[in-house]
Design a protein around this motif. Structure first.
Motif, PDB file in Angstrom:
ATOM      1  N   LEU A  83      11.822   6.119  -5.712  1.00 18.21           N
ATOM      2  CA  LEU A  83      10.618   6.703  -6.304  1.00 18.21           C
ATOM      3  C   LEU A  83      10.566   6.496  -7.816  1.00 18.21           C
ATOM      4  N   ASP A  84      11.658   6.040  -8.400  1.00 16.26           N
ATOM      5  CA  ASP A  84      11.693   5.777  -9.841  1.00 16.26           C
ATOM      6  C   ASP A  84      12.422   4.459 -10.057  1.00 16.26           C
ATOM      7  N   TYR A  85      11.759   3.369  -9.663  1.00 17.17           N
ATOM      8  CA  TYR A  85      12.400   2.059  -9.612  1.00 17.17           C
ATOM      9  C   TYR A  85      12.716   1.539 -11.011  1.00 17.17           C
ATOM     10  N   ASP A  86      13.932   1.011 -11.176  1.00 17.44           N
ATOM     11  CA  ASP A  86      14.400   0.506 -12.465  1.00 17.44           C
ATOM     12  C   ASP A  86      14.442  -1.019 -12.426  1.00 17.44           C
ATOM     13  N   TYR A  87      13.496  -1.667 -13.115  1.00 13.37           N
ATOM     14  CA  TYR A  87      13.415  -3.126 -13.147  1.00 13.37           C
ATOM     15  C   TYR A  87      14.486  -3.761 -14.026  1.00 13.37           C
ATOM     16  N   THR A  88      15.221  -2.944 -14.816  1.00 17.03           N
ATOM     17  CA  THR A  88      16.176  -3.509 -15.764  1.00 17.03           C
ATOM     18  C   THR A  88      17.523  -3.840 -15.124  1.00 17.03           C
ATOM     19  N   LEU A  89      17.782  -3.348 -13.926  1.00 16.03           N
ATOM     20  CA  LEU A  89      19.070  -3.554 -13.282  1.00 16.03           C
ATOM     21  C   LEU A  89      19.235  -4.998 -12.797  1.00 16.03           C
ATOM     22  N   LEU A 132       0.834  -1.204   0.000  1.00 13.86           N
ATOM     23  CA  LEU A 132       0.000   0.000   0.000  1.00 13.86           C
ATOM     24  C   LEU A 132       0.867   1.253   0.000  1.00 13.86           C
ATOM     25  N   ALA A 133       1.983   1.199   0.732  1.00 14.45           N
ATOM     26  CA  ALA A 133       2.846   2.368   0.863  1.00 14.45           C
ATOM     27  C   ALA A 133       3.644   2.661  -0.408  1.00 14.45           C
ATOM     28  N   LEU A 134       4.136   1.618  -1.063  1.00 10.03           N
ATOM     29  CA  LEU A 134       5.007   1.843  -2.224  1.00 10.03           C
ATOM     30  C   LEU A 134       4.315   2.557  -3.387  1.00 10.03           C
ATOM     31  N   SER A 138       7.194  10.993  -1.781  1.00 13.25           N
ATOM     32  CA  SER A 138       7.598  10.803  -0.389  1.00 13.25           C
ATOM     33  C   SER A 138       8.584   9.644  -0.284  1.00 13.25           C
ATOM     34  N   LEU A 139       9.857   9.971  -0.135  1.00 18.55           N
ATOM     35  CA  LEU A 139      10.872   8.937   0.031  1.00 18.55           C
ATOM     36  C   LEU A 139      10.699   8.184   1.359  1.00 18.55           C
ATOM     37  N   PRO A 140      10.359   8.870   2.464  1.00 17.42           N
ATOM     38  CA  PRO A 140      10.110   8.124   3.706  1.00 17.42           C
ATOM     39  C   PRO A 140       8.984   7.097   3.577  1.00 17.42           C
ATOM     40  N   LEU A 141       7.945   7.442   2.823  1.00 13.19           N
ATOM     41  CA  LEU A 141       6.851   6.497   2.626  1.00 13.19           C
ATOM     42  C   LEU A 141       7.315   5.290   1.813  1.00 13.19           C
ATOM     43  N   ALA A 142       8.170   5.550   0.822  1.00  7.96           N
ATOM     44  CA  ALA A 142       8.716   4.452   0.020  1.00  7.96           C
ATOM     45  C   ALA A 142       9.559   3.529   0.894  1.00  7.96           C
ATOM     46  N   LYS A 146       5.201   7.374  -4.800  1.00  7.21           N
ATOM     47  CA  LYS A 146       5.617   8.126  -5.991  1.00  7.21           C
ATOM     48  C   LYS A 146       4.736   9.343  -6.259  1.00  7.21           C
ATOM     49  N   PRO A 147       3.383   9.201  -6.310  1.00  5.76           N
ATOM     50  CA  PRO A 147       2.577  10.411  -6.536  1.00  5.76           C
ATOM     51  C   PRO A 147       2.697  11.435  -5.419  1.00  5.76           C
TER      52      PRO A 147
END
Length: 237
Positions: free
Chosen positions: A119-125, A51-53, A61-65, A57-58
């Motif tokens: 906040l901008d997760y990269d699935y390609t790594l 729910l938090a993740l 909030s980095l603490p929420l992430a 992003k919208p």
């Protein structure tokens, strides 16, 4: 559309996690802390994390992430404890739980150092792929353990030597954990497709992930909140 379906799937699991959290409070007051409590807490924390993740992003909030990430990792550690104590008590189960838990934490640390931002997760790594495999490992372990007990129980059930409710729960838990493994593997597939420039394949993977989250939600509901008729039909033992 793919992102929306995945979000809806995650939200459905988050909602069932809240419902399980309410049940957790009642179970703790009634029975104290036990294996059932650990399982409920793992599901509840997983729901909180999912729910938090998406909300982070919208809201920028980095603490929420981080709250979401920590909640999910705490859920995974509780799952490792639950699997070891339920299916494999003893030294072997303890070693396996420690290995899985260490993998979950270690992969998270590596992935967070590799990612530009939560906040901008990269699935390609590569770190993202390893992270997903580390998360999938406890679920795969649990699926094997519960699947074995379901198979044994099903055979014994034909002879009247098993509790039908227990056999049913083993099946539900096996399906739930298999679906979670699928979610993790499809996250890797998403990253590989994006790295190859095939956004259509990535979207398909994300849609199936959303559908699997919906299936997981249904399994948790069936397992944690069984119908009264099913409970009434189970042997008192």
């Amino acid at each position: 559309m793919a992102g929306l379906i995945l979000l809806l799937g995650k939200l459905s699991f988050a909602l069932i996690g809240v419902a399980v959290g309410i049940k957790l409070g009642a179970a703790t007051r009634r029975d104290g802390v036990g294996l059932h409590t650990i399982a409920l807490a793992a599901i509840c924390l997983g729901g909180v994390g999912l729910l938090a993740l998406p909300a982070a992003k919208p809201l920028d909030s980095l603490p929420l992430a981080w709250t979401g990430e920590i909640a999910i990792r705490a859920a995974m550690l509780l799952l490792c404890v639950f699997i070891a104590r339920t299916f494999r008590p003893g030294l072997a189960g303890g070693i396996a739980a420690f290995a899985c838990g260490s993998g979950v934490i270690g992969a998270l640390v590596w992935d967070q150092h590799a990612q530009v931002s939560l906040l901008d997760y990269d699935y390609t790594l590569l770190s993202s792929h390893i992270n997903q495999l580390a998360v999938a490992a406890p679920f795969a372990w649990s699926a094997v353990e519960s699947g074995i007990l379901w198979s044994r129980g099903r055979r014994r059930l034909a002879l009247g030597l098993s509790d039908p409710m227990a056999v049913r729960q083993y099946l539900v838990w096996t399906l739930t954990t298999v679906f979670f493994v699928g979610v993790c593997l499809l996250a890797i597939a998403t990253g590989l497709a994006q790295a190859a420039g095939d956004q259509a394949a990535a979207d398909v993977a994300q849609v199936v992930r959303g559908l699997l989250y919906g299936a997981i939600t249904a399994c948790v509901w069936i397992g944690i909140f069984p119908r009264r008729s099913v409970v009434a039909a189970a042997p008192a033992a």
